[in-house]
Design an enzyme around this catalytic site. Sequence first.
Site, PDB file in Angstrom:
ATOM      1  N   SER A 152       0.837  -1.193   0.000  1.00 22.68           N
ATOM      2  CA  SER A 152       0.000   0.000   0.000  1.00 22.68           C
ATOM      3  C   SER A 152       0.882   1.257   0.000  1.00 22.68           C
ATOM      4  CB  SER A 152      -0.953  -0.061   1.195  1.00 22.68           C
ATOM      5  OG  SER A 152      -2.021   0.842   1.047  1.00 22.68           O
ATOM      6  N   ASP A 246     -10.075  -4.077  -5.039  1.00 20.99           N
ATOM      7  CA  ASP A 246      -9.303  -3.065  -4.323  1.00 20.99           C
ATOM      8  C   ASP A 246      -9.364  -1.762  -5.112  1.00 20.99           C
ATOM      9  OD1 ASP A 246      -7.366  -1.507  -3.061  1.00 20.99           O
ATOM     10  OD2 ASP A 246      -5.786  -3.008  -3.171  1.00 20.99           O
ATOM     11  N   HIS A 276      -8.065  -5.153  -0.508  1.00 22.47           N
ATOM     12  CA  HIS A 276      -6.904  -4.510   0.125  1.00 22.47           C
ATOM     13  C   HIS A 276      -6.701  -5.110   1.516  1.00 22.47           C
ATOM     14  CE1 HIS A 276      -4.188  -1.064  -0.330  1.00 22.47           C
ATOM     15  NE2 HIS A 276      -4.293  -0.873   0.983  1.00 22.47           N
TER      16      HIS A 276
END
Length: 306
Positions: A152, A246, A276
């Site tokens: 991320s 995501d 995610h």
Amino acid sequence: MRSVLERMARAGHPPLHTRTPQEARIAYQAGADVLEVPKAALARVEDLQIPTRDGAMLPARLYAPSADAGLPVLLYTHGGGFTIGNIVTHDILCRELARLGRCMVVSLDYRLAPEHRFPTASNDAWGALQWLAANAESLGADPQRLAVGGDSAGGTLAAVNAILARDAGLPLALQLLIYPGCAAHQDTPSHATFARGLVLEEPAISWFFGNYVQSRAEREDWRFAPLLAPDVEGVAPAWIGLAECDPLVDEGVDYADKLRLAGVPVDLDIYRGVTHEFIKMGRAIPEARKAHADAARALRLAFHLE
């Protein structure tokens, strides 16, 4: 994955973006290992301090599957929207990468927003990589076999580090990018499709990034949005692992395409039916364990361990 989402909804915790950053950090850490695989025992786990260019000392943690000298080493930067997350929240994941990848992992506690805004996290990550390259031998690592990785926001930092390393003539074996943030503005179709109900929601993304970047110019700086880097030719080969459901999936694919168009070798895996954060849900989600294995294999191949 649906079962995990239903359980999260039943738990009824207030969304992170409705809390103060400090409250959000505490809540995220409290739940960080609930769905993780068992914590692997390793031959070496040591806490370090890494100096920054402005004199701060950043906590870091070294993981090694053996006491052997000359292990290849991965600098890992955790996710959390530049606002939450730390060494503890990503401890089990880093242990798995060290164990399965047969390499040393150094996990970095870079400084967080809003106390430390853009480009502090990027500066911290780059400074740590330079320090690691200079001090690898004293840690028992091989300075000729370095890689960067993260998930991320940490994937963003790893991608930026790969560009900075190329510019500085610092060779890297691999950039390991797990659902990285790559775009300046959250305007791809996947941001609309997966905006609600799938772990990372649009209000949270806006909150995270609002804590870190304060202007359009900062958002469009490639150190926040690697898709806007003017040139990625010659950066390290990439393994990119994305979640199908995501908001960030489209920009991850776009970044893989950008690298490939520049002649960079890219191995792209999209894990179906997951969201995610799935990489940290190995107790509940088989795809997480598959991603651990795939990422570790990419490390072993890049480090010439197989």
